[in-house]
Scaffold this motif. Structure first.
Motif, PDB file in Angstrom:
ATOM      1  N   LEU A 148       0.955  -1.236  -0.085  1.00  0.00           N
ATOM      2  CA  LEU A 148       0.043   0.059  -0.014  1.00  0.00           C
ATOM      3  C   LEU A 148       1.131   1.236   0.097  1.00  0.00           C
ATOM      4  CD1 LEU A 148      -2.746   1.447   0.021  1.00  0.00           C
ATOM      5  CD2 LEU A 148      -2.788   1.095   2.580  1.00  0.00           C
ATOM      6  N   LEU A 149       1.851   1.173   0.570  1.00  0.00           N
ATOM      7  CA  LEU A 149       2.717   2.386   1.016  1.00  0.00           C
ATOM      8  C   LEU A 149       3.490   2.619  -0.649  1.00  0.00           C
ATOM      9  CD1 LEU A 149       4.254   2.029   4.549  1.00  0.00           C
ATOM     10  CD2 LEU A 149       2.738   3.612   3.702  1.00  0.00           C
ATOM     11  N   ARG A 150       3.915   1.542  -0.941  1.00  0.00           N
ATOM     12  CA  ARG A 150       4.460   1.735  -2.411  1.00  0.00           C
ATOM     13  C   ARG A 150       3.482   2.263  -3.603  1.00  0.00           C
ATOM     14  NH1 ARG A 150       9.357  -0.379  -3.185  1.00  0.00           N
ATOM     15  NH2 ARG A 150      10.178  -1.958  -1.666  1.00  0.00           N
ATOM     16  N   ALA A 151       2.501   1.922  -3.488  1.00  0.00           N
ATOM     17  CA  ALA A 151       1.226   2.397  -4.366  1.00  0.00           C
ATOM     18  C   ALA A 151       1.058   3.688  -4.085  1.00  0.00           C
ATOM     19  CB  ALA A 151       0.084   1.598  -4.207  1.00  0.00           C
ATOM     20  N   MET A 152       1.101   4.213  -2.763  1.00  0.00           N
ATOM     21  CA  MET A 152       1.023   5.548  -2.440  1.00  0.00           C
ATOM     22  C   MET A 152       1.833   6.429  -2.748  1.00  0.00           C
ATOM     23  SD  MET A 152       0.625   7.180   1.605  1.00  0.00           S
ATOM     24  CE  MET A 152       2.555   7.189   1.816  1.00  0.00           C
ATOM     25  N   HIS A 153       3.086   6.150  -2.627  1.00  0.00           N
ATOM     26  CA  HIS A 153       4.409   6.646  -3.011  1.00  0.00           C
ATOM     27  C   HIS A 153       4.267   7.026  -4.678  1.00  0.00           C
ATOM     28  CE1 HIS A 153       6.517   8.068   0.457  1.00  0.00           C
ATOM     29  NE2 HIS A 153       5.972   6.873   1.158  1.00  0.00           N
ATOM     30  N   ARG A 154       3.905   6.008  -5.238  1.00  0.00           N
ATOM     31  CA  ARG A 154       3.873   5.845  -6.833  1.00  0.00           C
ATOM     32  C   ARG A 154       2.547   6.814  -7.451  1.00  0.00           C
ATOM     33  NH1 ARG A 154       6.668   6.002 -10.909  1.00  0.00           N
ATOM     34  NH2 ARG A 154       7.830   4.195 -10.090  1.00  0.00           N
ATOM     35  N   CYS A 155       1.927   7.043  -6.393  1.00  0.00           N
ATOM     36  CA  CYS A 155       0.522   7.771  -6.977  1.00  0.00           C
ATOM     37  C   CYS A 155       1.143   9.342  -6.614  1.00  0.00           C
ATOM     38  CB  CYS A 155      -0.461   7.370  -5.903  1.00  0.00           C
ATOM     39  SG  CYS A 155      -2.056   8.528  -6.497  1.00  0.00           S
ATOM     40  N   ILE A 156       1.762   9.608  -5.545  1.00  0.00           N
ATOM     41  CA  ILE A 156       2.098  10.999  -5.147  1.00  0.00           C
ATOM     42  C   ILE A 156       3.045  11.517  -6.459  1.00  0.00           C
ATOM     43  CG2 ILE A 156       3.775  12.169  -3.893  1.00  0.00           C
ATOM     44  CD1 ILE A 156       2.824  10.589  -1.420  1.00  0.00           C
ATOM     45  N   HIS A 157       4.052  10.600  -6.898  1.00  0.00           N
ATOM     46  CA  HIS A 157       4.764  10.914  -7.965  1.00  0.00           C
ATOM     47  C   HIS A 157       4.218  11.326  -9.364  1.00  0.00           C
ATOM     48  CE1 HIS A 157       7.401   9.843 -11.576  1.00  0.00           C
ATOM     49  NE2 HIS A 157       8.208  10.399 -10.884  1.00  0.00           N
ATOM     50  N   ASP A 158       3.224  10.248  -9.375  1.00  0.00           N
ATOM     51  CA  ASP A 158       2.517  10.311 -10.983  1.00  0.00           C
ATOM     52  C   ASP A 158       1.623  11.484 -10.778  1.00  0.00           C
ATOM     53  OD1 ASP A 158       3.622   8.042 -11.685  1.00  0.00           O
ATOM     54  OD2 ASP A 158       2.022   6.613 -11.496  1.00  0.00           O
ATOM     55  N   VAL A 159       0.822  11.684  -9.811  1.00  0.00           N
ATOM     56  CA  VAL A 159      -0.287  12.730  -9.724  1.00  0.00           C
ATOM     57  C   VAL A 159       0.465  14.243  -9.856  1.00  0.00           C
ATOM     58  CG1 VAL A 159      -1.960  14.095  -8.408  1.00  0.00           C
ATOM     59  CG2 VAL A 159      -1.982  11.696  -8.371  1.00  0.00           C
ATOM     60  N   THR A 160       1.735  14.149  -8.971  1.00  0.00           N
ATOM     61  CA  THR A 160       2.693  15.555  -9.055  1.00  0.00           C
ATOM     62  C   THR A 160       2.970  15.834 -10.393  1.00  0.00           C
ATOM     63  OG1 THR A 160       3.165  15.047  -6.829  1.00  0.00           O
ATOM     64  CG2 THR A 160       4.550  16.717  -8.251  1.00  0.00           C
TER      65      THR A 160
END
Length: 843
Positions: free
Chosen positions: A690-702
């Motif tokens: 979940l944390l990996r998915a969260m950080h990937r989402c932060i990167h992609d949305v940014t």
């Protein structure tokens, strides 16, 4: 669990933001500034979904930049002068001022529920005396620096409304409001000397790296730099006719010379010949737009005069007065080469003039093509011996060779010119900024004293008589000369409304300053870091604003760094909708609003025709009222939908099913967050995933927000919501992920995000919380998922270590049950592993 209720959530958070002055902008030395601006609207009375999309885009950027530590300026105003207000006054018997300010109040009331992060303390309308008084001060300063002058000019004149019309207000040769045939009339007008900056405005386009290429090309074409030949035809009766041409390579094909009806020679002739005067008067009934001239029948009058061809051995050319030649383009005179110009060809055919080809279709073509018309797209240039030699030449080489030949033989010289003409700003109407000039019999045209500004429009005017009411208002018009004190008259022309919108961005930096700008504020906030608006403003508004920034720098109202006022420009697409119609007994279309159509039928069961999605139009009734959408779904649904369906530079189609799906998704996000907020602390499994998915989402949305990829960012948020909803991670990990989800959604759905943030115990307001930062280490995955294809068809997938060798992957794939069943004892013909991408098996 409380269900998702935008009607309860959204007003609450808007009130909290307003009371906390969260979006009020002040200068700060501690943060980098960021100025985001959407092109301000005309107060027509209603906003539409296109407005919602435009202002939501700017709001996303503003909120994101605020979260990333910037000091954000995000203002709003109203482009409030113009003819529609006078139209409404004449139609209703009311007053333009009352109509305008009521519309502003109505539109403001519609916009505020959208939750835009606007600094409303900076709001102004261009019809506010405080604003246009400073515009009058700019006029006086520009005049003192030689940036404004007055001259006679040929204009589009509406004989019914008795006013000058801009080219854009002439539709098919008729006044856009009155429908009257537009005439060309010579009037004394005020002009901005924008043409003096043609080269600079053109060259500076190369430095606008964050502008769309198509906009820069449109501006370059409008400025229209060209190199040509300027020379004079000698009249056989004495005197000369000067000509500028960008096609000197066609000079040998000349068969006539044409002059404008407003050319000095034409005026000389009409003064002594009634037939010439009548012809010129008829020509002046046409508009001055390129479109109007192109569509109009080509008319000419043989003056009986002739000129000598500048090249030896060529016949003399007749001189015609022609209705398609304008005095303010080039020299007001042309030579016609019918073989290589469609307009000249039509003219020559009508009046029986020679058609002499100088561009031959191939090297073997005969030299005598006296009656042939060779379309320009098939041109090859061939010069007869003694002009530019026997060599074939094309394009710019041909033009350069022709200029060189003419210069060496004393036939004029090469000249660089621009299409851009000086900007005529005078308008004969009431609802506009008064020009601050007083006309004195002794002193001439005198600028008003600045201490007397603003020169306010009088309220007590009527519109029952055509023309400018200011001409009929003696107590306003009659005044004392600012220079000598003698009785004088005010200028009754008002300014083109393009003037109002050419500097408003600078006024926003200090909207209450006693001068047009405050230099400290302008130096801090300018330039606009991100400007957003429609492609329809790509030429005039942006070009005039660029000129104004230069003029304001020259007159001390902007710093040198603000000569180009907009660092980045984004032109958004439209919001479209299907058109629904039935037909009356005569077969004429009857249009219906979307809310009146359900499942392709009206309430009485009548089946409607459906026309594919098109630009929203009140006349076609394919409009969606934002008030209805906000009442049904809330602002966040509208905001999310207009951003999610397509890239922002493209059109987006509004559909009821799409809006409904958006609302259901946001309700699901709210439910997931509520469940996480109510869940007791507990351990779980899959925390790291979940944390990996969260950080990937932060990167992609940014990345999406940094590049205007709003739809791509939203797609990542959809995926992460699904991951969070299915996660079995510990309660604390899910709460962390939900808080980040709220932050990433907050620029798009600020109200929902605030509510989730509060329910999960987020500190302070999400509107002021710092943007989450992706951990690079969490973006590196230990495993990869590879699709497995058998004979070109995807059959399964396999998860392997990210650094697994090709041999390891092959072994693991061959051991899969799906692969073994497909093989059924057969051998593998080929097995290809594309590292990190895919596995292909051929059997």
């Amino acid at each position: 669990m409380t269900p998702y209720s935008p009607a309860a959530i959204e007003p609450k958070w808007q009130d909290i933001w307003a009371k906390g002055q969260i979006f009020t902008a002040n200068r700060s030395a501690d943060k980098p500034k960021y100025y985001v601006l959407e092109m301000f609207p005309y107060p027509s009375g209603r906003i539409h979904i296109g407005h919602v999309r435009n202002y939501t885009m700017g709001d996303v950027i503003a909120r994101y930049k605020l979260a990333t530590g910037h000091n954000v300026l995000h203002p709003m105003g109203w482009d409030a002068f113009g003819m529609p207000a006078e139209n409404a006054a004449m139609a209703s018997g009311g007053h333009p001022k009352d109509w305008t300010y009521q519309n502003i109040a109505d539109m403001r009331a519609q916009m505020k529920p959208l939750g835009l992060s606007i600094d409303w303390t900076r709001e102004f309308a261009t019809c506010d005396p405080e604003y246009y008084g400073q515009q009058q001060a700019l006029f006086i300063d520009f005049l003192s620096k030689g940036l404004i002058y007055r001259k006679k000019a040929v204009v589009n004149w509406d004989p019914v409304d008795m006013t000058v019309l801009a080219n854009e207000q002439v539709i098919d040769g008729k006044g856009w409001r009155s429908g009257a045939d537009v005439e060309r009339r010579e009037l004394v007008q005020w002009f901005f000397k924008i043409s003096d900056y043609s080269e600079e405005l053109l060259a500076a386009l190369d430095g606008l790296d964050n502008w769309p290429a198509k906009v820069k090309l449109m501006q370059a074409n409008w400025i229209g730099k060209s190199r040509g030949l300027q020379f004079a035809f000698d009249r056989t009766d004495g005197g000369q006719i000067e000509v500028y041409t960008t096609r000197p390579d066609t000079l040998l094909g000349a068969s006539f010379v044409g002059i404008s009806p407003d050319h000095p020679l034409a005026k000389e002739l009409e003064a002594r010949d009634a037939s010439v005067a009548a012809f010129c008067a008829e020509c002046r009934k046409g508009g001055t737009t390129a479109e109007a001239i192109e569509k109009a029948e080509k008319l000419g009058l043989d003056t009986g005069l002739t000129v000598k061809h500048p090249m030896a051995g060529q016949p003399d050319l007749p001189v015609y007065i022609a209705n398609f030649i304008l005095m303010d383009y080039g020299t007001g005179a042309i030579f016609g080469c019918p073989a290589h110009d469609q307009r000249d060809f039509d003219f020559a055919t009508k009046y029986g003039l020679p058609i002499i080809a100088t561009f031959l279709p191939d090297a073997d073509a005969p030299a005598d093509l006296a009656t042939a018309y060779v379309p320009p797209k098939t041109e090859k240039v061939f010069y007869t011996k003694g002009f530019a030699g026997d060599a074939w030449q094309t394009g710019e080489q041909a033009v350069d060779a022709a200029i060189a030949y003419c210069e060496s033989n004393g036939i004029g010289g090469g000249v660089t010119k621009f299409r851009l003409r000086d900007w005529g700003l005078s308008r004969q109407r009431y609802w506009g900024c008064p020009i601050p000039i007083v006309h004195c019999d002794t002193c001439g045209a005198v600028p008003e004293k600045k201490e007397n500004l603003p020169i306010e429009l009088p309220y007590d005017v009527t519109f029952d008589v055509p023309g400018n009411p200011l001409d009929r208002h003696p107590t306003w018009r009659d005044c004392a000369c600012p220079a000598c004190g003698a009785p004088a008259l005010r200028e009754t022309d008002t300014m083109d409304t393009f003037v109002d919108s050419s500097w408003y961005f600078a006024r926003f930096t200090a909207p209450h300053a006693p001068t047009p700008t405050n230099m400290d504020d302008a130096a801090y906030w300018m330039n606009v870091d991100q400007y957003i608006g429609g492609i329809e403003h790509a030429i005039l508004h942006l070009l005039y604003s660029r000129f104004f920034a230069r003029a304001m720098q020259i007159t001390g109202h902007l710093p040198d760094t603000a000569i180009e006022p907009f660092n980045a420009l984004f032109t958004q697409g439209m919001v479209t909708h299907e058109i629904y119609l039935t037909r009356d007994t005569a077969g004429r279309p009857v249009y219906h609003f979307p809310q009146d159509v359900k499942d392709g039928k009206l309430a009485d069961g009548t089946v409607v025709e459906v026309i594919p999605s098109a630009k929203m139009s009140k006349s076609k009734k394919n409009v969606v009222d934002p008030d209805d959408i906000l009442a049904q779904y809330g602002a966040d649904t509208a905001r999310w939908f207009v951003l999610s369906d397509s890239p922002p530079e493209r059109d987006v189609e509004w559909t009821a099913s799409g809006a409904d799906a958006t609302y259901k998704h946001l309700a699901r996000v709210y439910r997931i967050a509520s469940e996480i907020a109510a869940a007791p602390d507990a351990t779980g499994t899959g925390d790291d995933d979940l944390l990996r998915a969260m950080h990937r989402c932060i990167h992609d949305v940014t990345m999406g927000l940094e590049t205007f990829g709003f739809n791509a960012a939203i797609a990542k948020l959809y995926a992460f919501t699904n991951t969070l909803g299915k996660s079995t991670a510990a309660a604390a990990t899910k709460r962390q992920a939900a808080l980040v989800l709220a932050q990433l959604m907050s620029p798009m759905t600020p109200h929902l995000a605030e509510d989730i943030w509060a329910s999960l115990g987020g500190e302070g307001l999400i509107a002021t919380a710092p943007w989450p930062v992706a951990d690079p280490a969490m973006l590196v995955s230990d495993t990869v998922t590879l699709p497995v294809q058998i004979n070109g068809k995807r059959r399964t997938e396999i998860v392997v270590a990210a650094d697994a060798s090709a041999q390891t992957v092959e072994t693991a794939v061959l051991a899969l049950d799906v692969v073994q069943k497909a093989l059924d004892g057969a051998s593998v013909k080929k097995l290809i592993v594309v590292p990190g991408r895919i596995v292909n098996i051929v059997i």
